[in-house]
Design a protein around this motif. Structure first.
Motif, PDB file in Angstrom:
ATOM      1  N   PHE A 163       0.813  -1.222   0.000  1.00 29.53           N
ATOM      2  CA  PHE A 163       0.000   0.000   0.000  1.00 29.53           C
ATOM      3  C   PHE A 163       0.843   1.266   0.000  1.00 29.53           C
ATOM      4  O   PHE A 163       0.595   2.170  -0.803  1.00 29.53           O
ATOM      5  CB  PHE A 163      -0.942   0.014   1.216  1.00 29.53           C
ATOM      6  N   ASP A 164       1.815   1.356   0.872  1.00 35.45           N
ATOM      7  CA  ASP A 164       2.606   2.582   1.006  1.00 35.45           C
ATOM      8  C   ASP A 164       3.706   2.639  -0.046  1.00 35.45           C
ATOM      9  O   ASP A 164       4.899   2.591   0.262  1.00 35.45           O
ATOM     10  CB  ASP A 164       3.211   2.662   2.412  1.00 35.45           C
ATOM     11  N   VAL A 165       3.302   2.714  -1.289  1.00 36.58           N
ATOM     12  CA  VAL A 165       4.248   2.723  -2.402  1.00 36.58           C
ATOM     13  C   VAL A 165       3.918   3.884  -3.330  1.00 36.58           C
ATOM     14  O   VAL A 165       2.821   4.452  -3.290  1.00 36.58           O
ATOM     15  CB  VAL A 165       4.183   1.391  -3.189  1.00 36.58           C
ATOM     16  N   GLU A 166       4.885   4.233  -4.158  1.00 38.19           N
ATOM     17  CA  GLU A 166       4.652   5.264  -5.161  1.00 38.19           C
ATOM     18  C   GLU A 166       3.640   4.762  -6.195  1.00 38.19           C
ATOM     19  O   GLU A 166       3.625   3.588  -6.548  1.00 38.19           O
ATOM     20  CB  GLU A 166       5.962   5.636  -5.859  1.00 38.19           C
ATOM     21  N   GLU A 167       2.807   5.643  -6.654  1.00 43.71           N
ATOM     22  CA  GLU A 167       1.787   5.271  -7.619  1.00 43.71           C
ATOM     23  C   GLU A 167       2.397   4.661  -8.875  1.00 43.71           C
ATOM     24  O   GLU A 167       1.845   3.732  -9.475  1.00 43.71           O
ATOM     25  CB  GLU A 167       0.951   6.504  -7.988  1.00 43.71           C
ATOM     26  N   SER A 168       3.543   5.160  -9.276  1.00 43.37           N
ATOM     27  CA  SER A 168       4.185   4.681 -10.502  1.00 43.37           C
ATOM     28  C   SER A 168       4.654   3.238 -10.389  1.00 43.37           C
ATOM     29  O   SER A 168       4.895   2.579 -11.405  1.00 43.37           O
ATOM     30  CB  SER A 168       5.377   5.586 -10.857  1.00 43.37           C
ATOM     31  N   SER A 169       4.799   2.744  -9.165  1.00 42.03           N
ATOM     32  CA  SER A 169       5.276   1.370  -8.987  1.00 42.03           C
ATOM     33  C   SER A 169       4.135   0.353  -9.007  1.00 42.03           C
ATOM     34  O   SER A 169       4.378  -0.857  -9.001  1.00 42.03           O
ATOM     35  CB  SER A 169       6.049   1.235  -7.676  1.00 42.03           C
ATOM     36  N   ARG A 170       2.905   0.824  -9.044  1.00 41.71           N
ATOM     37  CA  ARG A 170       1.772  -0.102  -9.109  1.00 41.71           C
ATOM     38  C   ARG A 170       1.569  -0.576 -10.548  1.00 41.71           C
ATOM     39  O   ARG A 170       1.755   0.175 -11.497  1.00 41.71           O
ATOM     40  CB  ARG A 170       0.480   0.569  -8.628  1.00 41.71           C
ATOM     41  N   THR A 171       1.154  -1.837 -10.686  1.00 48.64           N
ATOM     42  CA  THR A 171       0.833  -2.353 -12.012  1.00 48.64           C
ATOM     43  C   THR A 171      -0.481  -1.737 -12.483  1.00 48.64           C
ATOM     44  O   THR A 171      -1.225  -1.119 -11.702  1.00 48.64           O
ATOM     45  CB  THR A 171       0.690  -3.878 -11.988  1.00 48.64           C
ATOM     46  N   TYR A 173      -3.155  -3.325 -13.249  1.00 47.27           N
ATOM     47  CA  TYR A 173      -4.230  -3.991 -12.512  1.00 47.27           C
ATOM     48  C   TYR A 173      -4.385  -3.380 -11.124  1.00 47.27           C
ATOM     49  O   TYR A 173      -5.504  -3.113 -10.662  1.00 47.27           O
ATOM     50  CB  TYR A 173      -3.911  -5.491 -12.406  1.00 47.27           C
ATOM     51  N   GLU A 174      -3.277  -3.120 -10.460  1.00 49.64           N
ATOM     52  CA  GLU A 174      -3.323  -2.552  -9.111  1.00 49.64           C
ATOM     53  C   GLU A 174      -3.867  -1.131  -9.122  1.00 49.64           C
ATOM     54  O   GLU A 174      -4.610  -0.736  -8.217  1.00 49.64           O
ATOM     55  CB  GLU A 174      -1.926  -2.597  -8.491  1.00 49.64           C
ATOM     56  N   GLN A 175      -3.511  -0.368 -10.133  1.00 56.42           N
ATOM     57  CA  GLN A 175      -4.033   0.993 -10.244  1.00 56.42           C
ATOM     58  C   GLN A 175      -5.545   0.984 -10.439  1.00 56.42           C
ATOM     59  O   GLN A 175      -6.269   1.815  -9.867  1.00 56.42           O
ATOM     60  CB  GLN A 175      -3.351   1.718 -11.412  1.00 56.42           C
ATOM     61  N   LYS A 176      -6.033   0.022 -11.215  1.00 50.45           N
ATOM     62  CA  LYS A 176      -7.471  -0.093 -11.454  1.00 50.45           C
ATOM     63  C   LYS A 176      -8.198  -0.433 -10.147  1.00 50.45           C
ATOM     64  O   LYS A 176      -9.242   0.155  -9.825  1.00 50.45           O
ATOM     65  CB  LYS A 176      -7.729  -1.174 -12.503  1.00 50.45           C
ATOM     66  N   ILE A 177      -7.631  -1.367  -9.395  1.00 58.82           N
ATOM     67  CA  ILE A 177      -8.226  -1.756  -8.109  1.00 58.82           C
ATOM     68  C   ILE A 177      -8.217  -0.572  -7.143  1.00 58.82           C
ATOM     69  O   ILE A 177      -9.214  -0.279  -6.472  1.00 58.82           O
ATOM     70  CB  ILE A 177      -7.448  -2.941  -7.501  1.00 58.82           C
ATOM     71  N   PHE A 178      -7.089   0.114  -7.076  1.00 57.20           N
ATOM     72  CA  PHE A 178      -6.940   1.242  -6.163  1.00 57.20           C
ATOM     73  C   PHE A 178      -7.953   2.340  -6.489  1.00 57.20           C
ATOM     74  O   PHE A 178      -8.573   2.924  -5.595  1.00 57.20           O
ATOM     75  CB  PHE A 178      -5.516   1.797  -6.248  1.00 57.20           C
ATOM     76  N   LYS A 179      -8.149   2.601  -7.763  1.00 55.71           N
ATOM     77  CA  LYS A 179      -9.083   3.652  -8.181  1.00 55.71           C
ATOM     78  C   LYS A 179     -10.516   3.289  -7.803  1.00 55.71           C
ATOM     79  O   LYS A 179     -11.260   4.133  -7.288  1.00 55.71           O
ATOM     80  CB  LYS A 179      -8.972   3.872  -9.689  1.00 55.71           C
ATOM     81  N   GLN A 180     -10.908   2.040  -8.049  1.00 54.02           N
ATOM     82  CA  GLN A 180     -12.276   1.635  -7.747  1.00 54.02           C
ATOM     83  C   GLN A 180     -12.552   1.696  -6.249  1.00 54.02           C
ATOM     84  O   GLN A 180     -13.613   2.143  -5.816  1.00 54.02           O
ATOM     85  CB  GLN A 180     -12.543   0.218  -8.258  1.00 54.02           C
ATOM     86  N   ILE A 181     -11.595   1.251  -5.444  1.00 50.18           N
ATOM     87  CA  ILE A 181     -11.761   1.300  -3.990  1.00 50.18           C
ATOM     88  C   ILE A 181     -11.839   2.750  -3.520  1.00 50.18           C
ATOM     89  O   ILE A 181     -12.648   3.083  -2.644  1.00 50.18           O
ATOM     90  CB  ILE A 181     -10.610   0.555  -3.294  1.00 50.18           C
ATOM     91  N   SER A 182     -11.030   3.613  -4.113  1.00 51.54           N
ATOM     92  CA  SER A 182     -11.037   5.027  -3.737  1.00 51.54           C
ATOM     93  C   SER A 182     -12.389   5.674  -4.045  1.00 51.54           C
ATOM     94  O   SER A 182     -12.812   6.609  -3.348  1.00 51.54           O
ATOM     95  CB  SER A 182      -9.931   5.779  -4.485  1.00 51.54           C
ATOM     96  N   ILE A 183     -13.081   5.172  -5.051  1.00 56.89           N
ATOM     97  CA  ILE A 183     -14.421   5.676  -5.375  1.00 56.89           C
ATOM     98  C   ILE A 183     -15.456   5.138  -4.396  1.00 56.89           C
ATOM     99  O   ILE A 183     -16.360   5.859  -3.955  1.00 56.89           O
ATOM    100  CB  ILE A 183     -14.795   5.278  -6.823  1.00 56.89           C
TER     101      ILE A 183
END
Length: 423
Positions: A163-171, A173-183
């Motif tokens: 979780f505590d990582v730079e956004e650029s280091s997420r794949t 798939y992980e960015q998609k998951i993170f965005k949906q959860i944030s919504i």
């Protein structure tokens, strides 16, 4: 998947299943370094009218050996009779004493714990009981402190790695998951001020993201956010020593308390979802089966209601998908859900099957009203049922009715006789 309206049908878009990589840049972490019911096959002419548990009935069906424990100040004792009230309170205290003795025993007898907890758990014992029933807390008293310490540290390390990582280091798939959860996080319990605070939203976001990343077979599915909230509330009530969820305010929650609550909530949510993971894998086959079973049981128990739904072209998936996906959390107040989970977690073989019978009882209780409605009014009613004023007695009656239906129909094959009908 549209968990808000439950109209997705089956065969939703296939998710990419990509196991996250391990090379990451870590940035600042949040954490510092005895009533019985015959199970004989019921007569085919039984209807919902003669299968109802009366609200004032002295005999309410419950699992054999189960004892009732009042979880609030409203009792069913004879308030007009001091003798009756005194006897009820005495019995109530005896049961609480039994539960306390059981929870503090060197080795907890889980079978006895389930019997005591099925009809409700007092708030001051609920957190420990839930953790034991879910298998998160060891039954052996001497192992608990070490286990909790290890699991909480493991969760802290998961936060650092995933979780505590730079956004650029997420794949991707992980960015998609993170965005949906944030919504979805800000939409969770929007009418509760506590869930609109930044610390609770941040905690919920971490719990959901870590679960999704560590369970790539299902990933994140809308509705899982709802299932995390009872754990957060029950554990916070325990550590803040309050009796109701309304007494929890963000200013009372210390970082240390939040760390403990968040980690424990993550592991308990994981154990809960392990038992119903088919609900959240591709095409959600677990929910398909539950909706089908709901339809067949309603056909068997209340054919008049069933026929009216069919005549109005009301598909069961349209209103019951959300009931299964979110376990009625959008239809019932959170304090009622917490009481209901006392029973769910006490089900020895898992609660998925029992939940269907709860949904049957929930639907059929409104049978007379629904049969007077047309499609649009009926759909709105089923998505916004009048449950805001429900108390523990009301949910106890719902659970008892569900238990009666399960006792009568679970081992009766006739409820499968209408197979082949559309959901």
């Amino acid at each position: 998947i549209n968990a808000e309206y439950g109209v997705g049908m089956f065969g939703w878009g296939k998710q990419q299943r990509k196991v996250p990589g391990t090379a990451r840049q870590v940035k600042s972490s949040f954490f510092p370094a005895n009533n019985t019911v015959s199970t004989a096959s019921p007569s085919s002419n039984l209807s919902s009218e003669n299968l109802k548990v009366e609200e004032n009935s002295a005999s309410v069906p419950r699992p054999a050996g189960e004892e009732r424990i009042e979880t609030n100040n409203n009792t069913n004792g004879n308030k007009s009779s001091p003798q009756g009230s005194s006897a009820f309170i005495s019995s109530d205290m005896t049961k609480k004493t039994k539960l306390e003795a059981l929870l503090t025993a060197p080795d907890v007898n889980l079978e006895e714990l389930r019997k005591l907890c099925w009809s409700g758990i007092p708030q001051d014992h609920r957190m420990v009981a839930w953790q034991l029933l879910l298998g998160y807390l060891p039954g052996n008293h001497e192992r608990r402190e070490a286990t909790l310490s290890r699991k909480r540290e493991e969760y802290r390390k998961h936060c650092e790695v995933y979780f505590d990582v730079e956004e650029s280091s997420r794949t991707e798939y992980e960015q998609k998951i993170f965005k949906q959860i944030s919504i979805d996080v800000p939409r969770t319990n929007p009418n509760m001020p506590l869930f609109q605070t930044s610390i609770i939203q941040a905690a919920l976001q971490r719990v959901l993201y870590l679960w999704a990343i560590r369970h790539p077979a299902s990933g994140y599915v809308q509705g899982i956010n709802d299932l995390a909230t009872p754990f957060l509330m029950v554990f916070l009530m325990h550590y803040l020593a309050v009796e109701t969820i309304d007494c929890i305010t963000a200013d009372k929650i210390t970082p240390e308390t939040l760390q403990i609550v968040e980690a424990d909530a993550y592991w308990c949510l994981s154990n809960l979802l392990d038992g119903i993971q088919d609900n959240y894998t591709f095409a959600q086959p677990g929910i398909q089966k539950m909706v089908f079973k709901l339809k067949e049981l309603v056909h068997r128990i209340d054919e008049q209601l069933y026929n009216h739904l069919i005549q109005q072209d009301a598909q069961f998936i349209q209103f019951s998908f959300r009931w299964m996906n979110c376990l009625l959390m959008r239809e019932l107040p959170l304090n009622i859900i917490i009481r209901m989970w006392d029973t769910y977690l006490s089900e020895a073989e898992g609660f998925a099957d029992f939940h269907v019978y709860v949904c049957v009882a929930f639907l059929i209780q409104y049978s007379a009203k629904l049969r007077q409605m047309e499609f649009q009014e009926m759909m709105f009613f089923l998505q916004h049922p009048p449950t805001d004023s429900w108390d523990h007695q009301k949910v106890d009656m719902l659970l008892s009715q569900a238990f009666l239906y399960q006792s009568l129909y679970k081992h009766s094959p006739k409820h499968l006789q209408h197979a082949g009908l559309d959901l």
